[in-house]
Motif scaffolding. Sequence first.
Motif, PDB file in Angstrom:
ATOM      1  N   LEU A  15       0.272   8.291  -4.034  1.00  0.00           N
ATOM      2  CA  LEU A  15      -1.411   7.122  -4.117  1.00  0.00           C
ATOM      3  C   LEU A  15      -1.597   7.701  -5.618  1.00  0.00           C
ATOM      4  O   LEU A  15      -1.880   9.309  -5.571  1.00  0.00           O
ATOM      5  CB  LEU A  15      -2.201   7.320  -3.410  1.00  0.00           C
ATOM      6  CG  LEU A  15      -1.861   5.967  -2.712  1.00  0.00           C
ATOM      7  CD1 LEU A  15      -3.241   6.300  -0.961  1.00  0.00           C
ATOM      8  CD2 LEU A  15      -1.191   5.123  -2.420  1.00  0.00           C
ATOM      9  N   LEU A  49      -0.468   7.147   1.305  1.00  0.00           N
ATOM     10  CA  LEU A  49      -0.783   6.574   2.184  1.00  0.00           C
ATOM     11  C   LEU A  49       0.543   6.255   3.504  1.00  0.00           C
ATOM     12  O   LEU A  49       2.090   6.752   2.576  1.00  0.00           O
ATOM     13  CB  LEU A  49       0.080   4.901   1.315  1.00  0.00           C
ATOM     14  CG  LEU A  49       0.245   4.010   2.233  1.00  0.00           C
ATOM     15  CD1 LEU A  49      -1.456   2.981   3.115  1.00  0.00           C
ATOM     16  CD2 LEU A  49       0.404   2.613   1.298  1.00  0.00           C
ATOM     17  N   GLY A  57      -1.461   1.284   8.305  1.00  0.00           N
ATOM     18  CA  GLY A  57      -1.473   2.034   7.558  1.00  0.00           C
ATOM     19  C   GLY A  57      -2.855   2.846   7.813  1.00  0.00           C
ATOM     20  O   GLY A  57      -3.619   2.722   7.885  1.00  0.00           O
ATOM     21  N   LEU A  92      -6.657  -2.748   1.700  1.00  0.00           N
ATOM     22  CA  LEU A  92      -5.299  -2.220   1.640  1.00  0.00           C
ATOM     23  C   LEU A  92      -5.140  -2.879   0.489  1.00  0.00           C
ATOM     24  O   LEU A  92      -4.097  -2.207  -0.369  1.00  0.00           O
ATOM     25  CB  LEU A  92      -4.308  -2.689   2.829  1.00  0.00           C
ATOM     26  CG  LEU A  92      -4.645  -2.168   3.917  1.00  0.00           C
ATOM     27  CD1 LEU A  92      -3.975  -2.616   4.981  1.00  0.00           C
ATOM     28  CD2 LEU A  92      -3.821  -1.019   3.896  1.00  0.00           C
ATOM     29  N   ASP A  93      -4.948  -3.855  -0.098  1.00  0.00           N
ATOM     30  CA  ASP A  93      -4.667  -4.542  -1.613  1.00  0.00           C
ATOM     31  C   ASP A  93      -4.985  -3.622  -2.393  1.00  0.00           C
ATOM     32  O   ASP A  93      -4.036  -3.335  -3.509  1.00  0.00           O
ATOM     33  CB  ASP A  93      -5.339  -5.446  -1.593  1.00  0.00           C
ATOM     34  CG  ASP A  93      -4.740  -6.818  -1.272  1.00  0.00           C
ATOM     35  OD1 ASP A  93      -3.939  -6.378  -0.372  1.00  0.00           O
ATOM     36  OD2 ASP A  93      -5.333  -8.132  -0.371  1.00  0.00           O
ATOM     37  N   ILE A  95      -5.224   0.027  -2.165  1.00  0.00           N
ATOM     38  CA  ILE A  95      -4.834   0.838  -1.321  1.00  0.00           C
ATOM     39  C   ILE A  95      -3.263   0.695  -2.772  1.00  0.00           C
ATOM     40  O   ILE A  95      -2.819   1.967  -3.084  1.00  0.00           O
ATOM     41  CB  ILE A  95      -5.430   1.212  -0.053  1.00  0.00           C
ATOM     42  CG1 ILE A  95      -6.661   2.357  -0.091  1.00  0.00           C
ATOM     43  CG2 ILE A  95      -3.844   2.331  -0.377  1.00  0.00           C
ATOM     44  CD1 ILE A  95      -6.826   1.613   1.435  1.00  0.00           C
ATOM     45  N   ASN A  96      -2.475  -0.386  -2.027  1.00  0.00           N
ATOM     46  CA  ASN A  96      -0.839  -0.501  -1.954  1.00  0.00           C
ATOM     47  C   ASN A  96      -0.488  -0.342  -3.663  1.00  0.00           C
ATOM     48  O   ASN A  96      -0.301  -0.255  -3.953  1.00  0.00           O
ATOM     49  CB  ASN A  96      -1.338  -2.604  -1.633  1.00  0.00           C
ATOM     50  CG  ASN A  96      -0.819  -1.979  -0.299  1.00  0.00           C
ATOM     51  OD1 ASN A  96      -0.196  -0.698   0.016  1.00  0.00           O
ATOM     52  ND2 ASN A  96      -0.962  -3.221   0.303  1.00  0.00           N
ATOM     53  N   LYS A  97      -2.413  -1.243  -4.420  1.00  0.00           N
ATOM     54  CA  LYS A  97      -1.881  -1.222  -6.100  1.00  0.00           C
ATOM     55  C   LYS A  97      -2.128   0.313  -6.646  1.00  0.00           C
ATOM     56  O   LYS A  97      -1.364   0.702  -7.813  1.00  0.00           O
ATOM     57  CB  LYS A  97      -3.657  -2.001  -6.936  1.00  0.00           C
ATOM     58  CG  LYS A  97      -3.004  -3.211  -6.930  1.00  0.00           C
ATOM     59  CD  LYS A  97      -4.878  -3.967  -6.969  1.00  0.00           C
ATOM     60  CE  LYS A  97      -4.941  -5.429  -7.134  1.00  0.00           C
ATOM     61  NZ  LYS A  97      -5.888  -6.215  -7.510  1.00  0.00           N
ATOM     62  N   ALA A  99      -0.129   2.745  -4.923  1.00  0.00           N
ATOM     63  CA  ALA A  99       0.944   3.199  -4.628  1.00  0.00           C
ATOM     64  C   ALA A  99       1.684   3.703  -5.556  1.00  0.00           C
ATOM     65  O   ALA A  99       1.426   2.991  -6.623  1.00  0.00           O
ATOM     66  CB  ALA A  99       1.572   2.268  -3.906  1.00  0.00           C
TER      67      ALA A  99
END
Length: 135
Positions: A15, A49, A57, A92-93, A95-97, A99
Amino acid sequence: MHRTARPTGAIGIKLDKEILLTAAREVFTALHPDADAGQLSHGPLPQMLIAVDRGNGAVVNGEGVGSIANEDGSVDVHFSYGFTWLPIGLALDQINKAATDKRIDLAEGIRTFGARLDANHRQWFRRCDADNSAQ
């Protein structure tokens, strides 16, 4: 590089630390409007992640400390504030950004210095979903 006897194959997504920190400061400010969000800094790096427990996740850091997404879809990610680690719940959104396209094996991402870190690695390695691991 220090080699260990840790099992490998628990692959996570590395991340972006700056994107995570920006998100954490926003959440921190909302929770603690009178505190100085600028004092919040990176926790133990890298932050990774991974998928655990059949696709849930989780974020694990370089100390092998981490959290799994809870029922509202947020994950406690550890940051530094003063002389302590402070968990900040990130969606999670968010965190996904953060990635990246970099993959990292937990065996290398978690520091190698002592039994505590090896135990932390074992805990996450056992929970990691091989079928959902970032390939």
